[in-house]
Design a protein around this motif. Structure first.
Motif, mmCIF file in Angstrom:
data_model
loop_
_atom_site.group_PDB
_atom_site.id
_atom_site.type_symbol
_atom_site.label_atom_id
_atom_site.label_comp_id
_atom_site.label_asym_id
_atom_site.label_seq_id
_atom_site.Cartn_x
_atom_site.Cartn_y
_atom_site.Cartn_z
ATOM 1 N N LYS A 89 -9.409 15.193 4.494
ATOM 2 C CA LYS A 89 -8.290 14.559 3.780
ATOM 3 C C LYS A 89 -8.012 13.152 4.302
ATOM 4 O O LYS A 89 -7.739 12.234 3.522
ATOM 5 C CB LYS A 89 -7.033 15.423 3.895
ATOM 6 N N ALA A 90 -8.079 12.971 5.611
ATOM 7 C CA ALA A 90 -7.827 11.646 6.189
ATOM 8 C C ALA A 90 -8.908 10.657 5.782
ATOM 9 O O ALA A 90 -8.606 9.514 5.399
ATOM 10 C CB ALA A 90 -7.743 11.743 7.722
ATOM 11 N N LEU A 91 -10.170 11.072 5.817
ATOM 12 C CA LEU A 91 -11.249 10.164 5.444
ATOM 13 C C LEU A 91 -11.269 9.902 3.941
ATOM 14 O O LEU A 91 -11.642 8.807 3.506
ATOM 15 C CB LEU A 91 -12.591 10.699 5.934
ATOM 16 N N LEU A 96 -10.081 5.952 -0.315
ATOM 17 C CA LEU A 96 -9.236 5.461 -1.416
ATOM 18 C C LEU A 96 -8.605 4.118 -1.055
ATOM 19 O O LEU A 96 -8.547 3.211 -1.893
ATOM 20 C CB LEU A 96 -8.142 6.484 -1.748
ATOM 21 N N LEU A 97 -8.149 3.984 0.184
ATOM 22 C CA LEU A 97 -7.586 2.718 0.644
ATOM 23 C C LEU A 97 -8.641 1.620 0.566
ATOM 24 O O LEU A 97 -8.372 0.527 0.058
ATOM 25 C CB LEU A 97 -7.079 2.853 2.082
ATOM 26 N N ARG A 98 -9.829 1.901 1.032
ATOM 27 C CA ARG A 98 -10.918 0.921 0.978
ATOM 28 C C ARG A 98 -11.188 0.501 -0.460
ATOM 29 O O ARG A 98 -11.334 -0.675 -0.761
ATOM 30 C CB ARG A 98 -12.171 1.499 1.618
ATOM 31 N N ASN A 99 -11.266 1.468 -1.367
ATOM 32 C CA ASN A 99 -11.527 1.144 -2.770
ATOM 33 C C ASN A 99 -10.402 0.321 -3.375
ATOM 34 O O ASN A 99 -10.653 -0.632 -4.120
ATOM 35 C CB ASN A 99 -11.766 2.418 -3.579
ATOM 36 N N ASN A 107 -3.470 -6.698 -3.754
ATOM 37 C CA ASN A 107 -3.066 -5.614 -2.856
ATOM 38 C C ASN A 107 -3.942 -5.670 -1.611
ATOM 39 O O ASN A 107 -4.921 -4.963 -1.491
ATOM 40 C CB ASN A 107 -3.222 -4.261 -3.564
ATOM 41 N N ASP A 108 -3.579 -6.557 -0.665
ATOM 42 C CA ASP A 108 -4.444 -6.769 0.491
ATOM 43 C C ASP A 108 -3.787 -6.375 1.796
ATOM 44 O O ASP A 108 -4.013 -6.986 2.823
ATOM 45 C CB ASP A 108 -4.920 -8.217 0.537
ATOM 46 N N PHE A 109 -2.966 -5.334 1.768
ATOM 47 C CA PHE A 109 -2.339 -4.898 3.009
ATOM 48 C C PHE A 109 -2.271 -3.375 3.059
ATOM 49 O O PHE A 109 -2.332 -2.702 2.040
ATOM 50 C CB PHE A 109 -0.949 -5.510 3.161
ATOM 51 N N ILE A 110 -2.158 -2.877 4.268
ATOM 52 C CA ILE A 110 -2.075 -1.437 4.502
ATOM 53 C C ILE A 110 -0.598 -1.045 4.489
ATOM 54 O O ILE A 110 0.178 -1.512 5.319
ATOM 55 C CB ILE A 110 -2.716 -1.072 5.855
ATOM 56 N N GLU A 111 -0.237 -0.204 3.566
ATOM 57 C CA GLU A 111 1.166 0.195 3.414
ATOM 58 C C GLU A 111 1.545 1.275 4.428
ATOM 59 O O GLU A 111 0.705 2.044 4.888
ATOM 60 C CB GLU A 111 1.404 0.701 1.989
ATOM 61 N N ASN A 112 2.829 1.333 4.745
ATOM 62 C CA ASN A 112 3.347 2.338 5.679
ATOM 63 C C ASN A 112 3.042 3.758 5.205
ATOM 64 O O ASN A 112 2.768 4.643 6.018
ATOM 65 C CB ASN A 112 4.857 2.173 5.871
ATOM 66 N N SER A 113 3.077 3.981 3.895
ATOM 67 C CA SER A 113 2.829 5.324 3.362
ATOM 68 C C SER A 113 1.409 5.801 3.695
ATOM 69 O O SER A 113 1.191 6.988 3.924
ATOM 70 C CB SER A 113 3.064 5.357 1.848
ATOM 71 N N VAL A 114 0.452 4.876 3.739
ATOM 72 C CA VAL A 114 -0.922 5.232 4.095
ATOM 73 C C VAL A 114 -0.977 5.654 5.561
ATOM 74 O O VAL A 114 -1.602 6.664 5.905
ATOM 75 C CB VAL A 114 -1.878 4.048 3.821
ATOM 76 N N ILE A 115 -0.320 4.895 6.426
ATOM 77 C CA ILE A 115 -0.292 5.219 7.856
ATOM 78 C C ILE A 115 0.376 6.579 8.069
ATOM 79 O O ILE A 115 -0.112 7.416 8.841
ATOM 80 C CB ILE A 115 0.424 4.111 8.657
#
Length: 196
Positions: A89-91, A96-99, A107-115
């Protein structure tokens, strides 16, 4: 699982250099792309160690035809061979984040929800890893060996790209502990950065 094959394929300078290169990235996209490559190498090593065939993903195999799978197919195959569900699930989330980052310029940042989502999955990986996710941290060093910075996963001042590095490092450590019995009981992940 064959620990010798796993280490031969994953514990390499190329993988270490890709991970360290992610620390040199000043943008989230660069970090995500490099960590995606690191985890793809992890999946290949996992698969090869599970089937006890270290040459499966060789680019120039002896039989003349390379075995090629995309990231998600490697992830699915690894799951069929014993990759823990939380790791899957994590990978999958990282993929999905990479895609999303690679195909959407705005959309060029990592959102808190992903972390938060990745943290939840990594936290639930079993095994004998006794390190709490709240204790996870990364130490950054200059080329001369002097410490540049220490970042803690749970610190609100830690950039999300560094949190992602910590989570991926923890995920690999916890998964190899659970599936290969290869435990590294430390919470600090060390990265050497180029001097700026």
């Amino acid at each position: 699982m064959n620990l010798f094959i796993f280490r031969k394929l994953f514990d390499t300078d190329a993988v270490r250099n890709a991970f360290i290169a992610s620390t040199d990235s000043t943008d989230d996209l660069g970090v995500v792309l490099r960590l995606h490559l690191v985890t793809e190498s992890f999946l290949e090593a996992f698969i090869c160690s599970a089937i006890r065939r270290e040459d499966l993903f060789d680019t120039e195999p002896k039989e003349g035809r390379a075995f090629k799978l995309n990231y998600f197919k490697k992830l699915e195959l690894a799951a069929k061979l014993g990759l823990p569900l939380p790791t899957f699930k994590a990978l999958d989330k990282l993929n999905l984040l990479r895609n999303n980052l690679a195909h959407k310029i705005q959309n060029d940042f990592i959102e808190n929800s992903v972390i938060e989502s990745l943290s939840s999955h990594v936290k639930s990986i079993g095994g004998e890893d006794k390190v709490s996710l709240a204790e996870e941290a990364a130490e950054f060093f200059n080329e001369d060996g002097s410490k540049r910075a220490t970042y803690h996963l749970k610190d609100s001042e830690t950039p999300n790209r560094v949190k992602l590095m910590i989570l991926i490092s923890s995920l690999i450590r916890r998964t190899t502990g659970e599936t290969l019995g290869f435990y590294q009981l430390h919470a600090y992940h060390q990265f050497t950065m180029k001097s700026t």
